[in-house]
Design a protein around this motif. Structure first.
Motif, mmCIF file in Angstrom:
data_model
loop_
_atom_site.group_PDB
_atom_site.id
_atom_site.type_symbol
_atom_site.label_atom_id
_atom_site.label_comp_id
_atom_site.label_asym_id
_atom_site.label_seq_id
_atom_site.Cartn_x
_atom_site.Cartn_y
_atom_site.Cartn_z
ATOM 1 N N ASP A 8 5.819 -12.832 -0.753
ATOM 2 C CA ASP A 8 4.855 -12.195 0.290
ATOM 3 C C ASP A 8 5.738 -10.873 0.618
ATOM 4 O O ASP A 8 6.916 -10.801 1.432
ATOM 5 N N GLN A 9 5.329 -9.767 0.556
ATOM 6 C CA GLN A 9 5.891 -8.514 0.792
ATOM 7 C C GLN A 9 6.134 -8.087 2.327
ATOM 8 O O GLN A 9 6.690 -7.147 2.604
ATOM 9 N N SER A 10 5.482 -8.842 3.142
ATOM 10 C CA SER A 10 5.587 -8.894 4.490
ATOM 11 C C SER A 10 6.886 -9.377 4.847
ATOM 12 O O SER A 10 7.215 -9.447 6.230
ATOM 13 N N ARG A 12 0.813 -1.419 0.138
ATOM 14 C CA ARG A 12 -0.157 0.030 -0.169
ATOM 15 C C ARG A 12 0.964 1.191 0.076
ATOM 16 O O ARG A 12 0.583 2.271 -0.739
ATOM 17 N N GLU A 13 2.068 1.236 0.713
ATOM 18 C CA GLU A 13 2.833 2.278 0.744
ATOM 19 C C GLU A 13 3.546 2.616 -0.673
ATOM 20 O O GLU A 13 3.710 3.606 -0.973
ATOM 21 N N GLN A 14 4.038 1.381 -1.028
ATOM 22 C CA GLN A 14 4.176 1.521 -2.516
ATOM 23 C C GLN A 14 3.545 2.202 -3.437
ATOM 24 O O GLN A 14 3.872 2.851 -4.323
ATOM 25 N N LEU A 15 2.323 1.778 -3.409
ATOM 26 C CA LEU A 15 1.307 2.331 -4.423
ATOM 27 C C LEU A 15 1.156 3.842 -4.247
ATOM 28 O O LEU A 15 1.082 4.661 -5.228
ATOM 29 N N ASP A 18 13.113 -5.867 -6.175
ATOM 30 C CA ASP A 18 12.814 -5.117 -7.101
ATOM 31 C C ASP A 18 11.828 -5.585 -8.050
ATOM 32 O O ASP A 18 11.864 -6.354 -8.752
ATOM 33 N N GLU A 19 10.460 -4.882 -7.894
ATOM 34 C CA GLU A 19 9.317 -5.545 -8.693
ATOM 35 C C GLU A 19 9.529 -5.118 -10.280
ATOM 36 O O GLU A 19 8.896 -5.719 -11.088
#
Length: 482
Positions: free
Chosen positions: A371-373, A333-336, A378-379
């Motif tokens: 899993d981003q948690s 969410r922060e990345q978005l 690097d996407e």
């Protein structure tokens, strides 16, 4: 919460401490911070197949033959060997470790396509509850086909599209569904949607959504078709009430013809003077519940906060329920929101984000390493989305999200030249056949296009990286926990 990154300490703490209610699965997934694919075997000896993906339950690896005629299905196994030395970790792996058969067992090879058809290599859907697989074969496209029989102008035609329902356990074809002189966008499952036992196939050429049910017996049963008519008696009603229908059209909004000109399309393809829309349709009542333009902030906010509701995740699937999104993961969410703050135009950003709707079925890997948690990566180089990517000469790093934020493992793209079954050896490294085109082996011609694809097992510390270069045979690397 675990205080140590030592796996033995974590196992001991799991025995003596009960996790908070509702967090047991998430606590168990933290073991993937220790269990990682830390070892790589480059350029394994493997058959020249097109590797599609692992099924979401990890039971099968789906492959296609190079001539797009045959389906080959493998069962993932694990490399096993004996060692009589005291410290086996310091010794090299046996020679058989460089063979594909040491990691996979072929279950069967079956022919799907006829002589004039080819398997659509980017299409595959898996029904986990019955372990059925849905595949597609088709003939070539006719781009200048005339619009006859209710077809719309400008959409190409395919003489024959066949959907094959297979039982993956033994490769038996259970049923088939054929579309004649039609066009369905099969790339990355774009025009076909699966939710539990309901299948929706979008005919672009005839602007019809075909709803089918997959029975436990393996039959594809037609349920309804949503297109020119939404109910079975719509055609009868319109023909018997022609004057009333004309009167309703006149009273309707003066943009009626604009709405008639709209066509059903999976991905928004729009110019500024041709706006795209999203319609939320209730199949039972045949009502349009909501109607949004592709730049609507209201729809974007729904997508941002309730992204998981836009995924067609099966209730029978265990691992796909933990795919990271910006509605269930604070880091995503922060990345978005960071991307939105950096965007020069808010409207264009909203259009770009909503262009992914409706989200393709089974288009994301459920691997815990995405899993981003748990991990940061690097996407631009790798992500859970099932897509080929432009290769890079730099290693792809997976870094722990939690302290101490250390590098846990990395996938290093290495290219070998294998042309006409001839290998050119540039060094004496036993682990690498051919010479390396990468950070240590020099750069290729800048005009050479290099593509990578990554297939992660849904729950094992195991992955395949496939390196493809134009006119050269693909190289397959195996990444696993030794």
């Amino acid at each position: 919460m675990f205080r140590s990154h030592n796996i033995v300490a974590r196992i001991f703490e799991r025995q003596i401490r009960t996790p908070p209610p509702g967090t047991s699965v998430h606590c168990a997934r933290r073991f993937y911070e220790n269990l990682v694919p830390s070892h790589t075997i480059y350029d394994v000896e493997c058959p020249d197949h097109l590797f599609r993906k692992f099924t979401d339950d990890g039971q099968y690896l789906i492959c296609f033959s190079r001539n797009h005629q045959e389906l080959i299905v493998y069962r993932p196994t694990w490399l096993s060997f004996s060692c009589t030395e005291e410290d086996c970790d310091v010794h090299d792996l046996p020679q058989k470790a460089k063979k594909f058969d040491s990691f996979f067992t072929q279950l069967y090879c079956t022919s799907l396509a006829s002589s004039n058809e080819h398997i659509c290599k980017d299409f595959f859907l898996y029904m986990e509850s019955n372990r059925f697989g849905l595949f597609a074969t088709s003939t070539g496209q006719i781009h200048d086909a005339p619009a006859v029989g209710g077809a719309i102008q400008g959409v190409p035609s395919i003489e024959r599209i066949t959907f094959h329902l297979l039982r993956l356990e033994d490769g038996i074809v259970l049923d088939e569904k054929v579309f004649q002189d039609d066009f369905v966008n099969l790339a990355h499952n774009m025009g076909v949607f699966l939710y539990d036992d309901l299948l929706a196939i979008v005919s672009l050429r005839y602007q019809t959504i075909h709803i089918l049910q997959i029975r436990d017996s393996g039959n594809l049963v037609d349920v309804r078709a949503i297109g020119a008519f939404c109910r079975e008696d719509d055609e009868l009603f319109l023909n018997s009430n022609a004057l009333r229908v004309q009167h309703l059209k006149k009273k309707f909004y003066f943009h009626f013809q604009d709405y008639i000109d709209l066509i059903i399309w999976k991905v928004s393809r729009t110019m500024d003077h041709h706006p795209a829309f999203f319609a939320v349709y209730n199949m039972e009542t045949t009502d349009i519940v909501a109607f949004y333009q592709n730049s609507a902030d209201e729809l974007y906010l729904l997508f941002e906060h309730f992204c998981d509701h836009f995924h067609s995740t099966s209730k029978h699937s265990l691992y796909t329920n933990f795919i990271s999104s910006h509605s269930n993961n604070i880091h995503a969410r922060e990345q978005l929101r960071s991307l939105r703050n950096k965007a020069t135009s808010s409207s264009q950003f909203v259009k770009k984000m909503l262009a992914s709707l409706p989200i393709n079925s089974q288009s994301m890997s459920p691997s815990p390493y995405f899993d981003q948690s748990l991990y940061r990566f690097d996407e631009k180089l790798i992500s859970a989305v099932d897509r080929h990517r432009q290769s890079t000469d730099h290693p792809i790093k997976f870094i722990l999200r939690r302290p101490p934020h250390t590098l846990r493992f990395k996938i290093k793209p290495v290219f070998r030249v294998r042309l006409l079954n001839t290998e050119y050896d540039d060094d004496d490294d036993d682990d690498a056949l051919g010479f390396q085109l990468g950070p240590e082996g020099g750069n290729t011609d800048s005009r050479t296009k290099k593509i990578s694809s990554f297939l992660f097992h849904p729950f094992l510390p195991f992955a395949l990286s496939i390196q493809q270069t134009l006119f050269l045979q693909s190289a397959v690397n195996v990444h696993f926990r030794r």
